[in-house]
Design an enzyme around this catalytic site. Structure first.
Site, short mmCIF file in Angstrom:
data_model
loop_
_atom_site.label_atom_id
_atom_site.label_comp_id
_atom_site.label_asym_id
_atom_site.label_seq_id
_atom_site.Cartn_x
_atom_site.Cartn_y
_atom_site.Cartn_z
N SER A 146 0.87 -1.18 0.00
CA SER A 146 0.00 0.00 0.00
C SER A 146 0.90 1.22 0.00
O SER A 146 2.05 1.15 0.48
CB SER A 146 -0.86 0.00 1.27
N TYR A 159 -2.27 -1.02 10.38
CA TYR A 159 -2.39 -1.27 8.95
C TYR A 159 -1.13 -0.78 8.22
O TYR A 159 -0.51 -1.54 7.45
CB TYR A 159 -3.63 -0.57 8.38
#
Ligand SMILES: NC(=O)c1ccc[n+]([C@@H]2O[C@H](COP(=O)([O-])OP(=O)(O)OC[C@H]3O[C@@H](n4cnc5c(N)ncnc54)[C@H](OP(=O)(O)O)[C@@H]3O)[C@@H](O)[C@H]2O)c1
Length: 271
Positions: A146, A159
């Protein structure tokens, strides 16, 4: 578990393949004529996706439902692949979950499940399937990270940290496997229109554009690819130019839950 009647040899394994980016990647790989193995927790959604891909592309598609955040799940998948005589030519570690909440809210079990899925399962599946690829001198591992991997993100702490693990792990494995004939790459999407990232479409890219980036990343040789030019610029600024403490503080201001709403504590959680 669901299978069709064709005998399968080589196949691409896509985790989290029944929705969003994983479904788009599975579609692109099937479009290249590759047989597929799809995984995720929801057996019904996997079967529907498998049927659609078979119908559209005429390839063999198997599905194996499992929760990759559970201990031993990656080994169970690899044992099943061996039983089915599937030789994995591409592994796409795409399954992931997000948790948006202050760490001080607790959510310890959700944090644990997120790290197990986003980081541990990715490393374990890579370690389980890479030896065979290296021995064959053929294959590819694509780990979906990401843009959040490039800098700390407040209220998305676990995350972003889990994705930083994926990026670092993949870059190191890329270096270890250079010259072996096996392609290893981390692909980092930014905000993308998927069930994990609902809400306004503005500024988000499509899962199909991420899948196209994955396909082109497989043809290149770099260890890490960011999907989209603006996302690449953002990772350069926040990941390379600014110190981590600055990006952490910027993210704290940008992502702070509004004091007015019930959003103040846990705004979105998915594990
Ligand atoms: N969307 C974005 O803005 C964005 C941005 C950057 C990176 N990413 C990354 O892209 C990847 C795909 O996410 P997405 O946006 O396409 O979201 P998504 O549509 O929610 O896809 C996530 C997939 O992972 C599977 N999954 C979730 N928990 C699982 C578990 N415990 N065990 C096995 N499978 C599980 C889900 O299937 P089941 O529910 O059936 O298990 C689902 O198919 C993730 O790694 C995510 O972190 C997304």
């Amino acid at each position: 578990m669901e299978k069709n009647t064709h005998s399968t040899r080589r196949a691409a394994v896509v985790t989290g393949a029944a929705s969003g980016i994983g479904a788009a990647i599975a579609d692109r790989l099937a479009g290249q004529g590759r047989n597929l193995v799809l995984t995720g927790r929801d057996a019904g959604r996997l079967q529907a996706t498998a049927a659609r891909l078979r119908g559209t592309h005429g390839v063999t598609v198997l599905s194996f439902p499992l929760d990759l955040s559970q201990a031993g799940a990656p080994s169970r998948l690899v044992q099943w692949l061996a039983q089915e005589a599937v030789e994995v030519d591409v592994l796409v570690n795409n399954a992931g979950a997000s948790l948006r909440a202050p760490v001080a809210d607790g959510n310890a079990s959700q944090v644990r499940a997120l790290v197990d899925l986003n980081a541990s399962a990715v490393a374990e599946l890579t370690a389980l399937l890479l030896p065979e690829m290296v021995a064959r001198r053929d294959g590819a591992v694509v780990n979906i990270a990401s843009t959040g991997a490039y800098a700390p993100a407040a209220y998305l702490a676990a995350y972003a940290a889990s994705k930083a693990f994926v990026l670092s792990f993949t870059q190191a494995v890329w270096a270890e496997t250079r010259g072996t004939g096996v392609r290893v790459v981390a692909v980092s999407p930014g905000p993308t229109r998927t069930p994990m990232n609902p809400g306004p479409r503005r500024g988000k890219r499509s899962p199909e554009s991420v899948a196209d980036t994955v396909v082109s990343a497989l043809r290149r040789s770099s260890p890490a690819v960011v999907d989209g030019r603006m996302n690449a610029l953002q990772t350069f600024v926040f990941g390379r130019l600014l110190p981590a403490w600055t990006t952490a503080r910027i993210s704290e201001r940008a992502l702070r839950p509004s004091a007015a709403g019930g959003d103040r504590r846990r705004s979105a959680a998915r594990t």
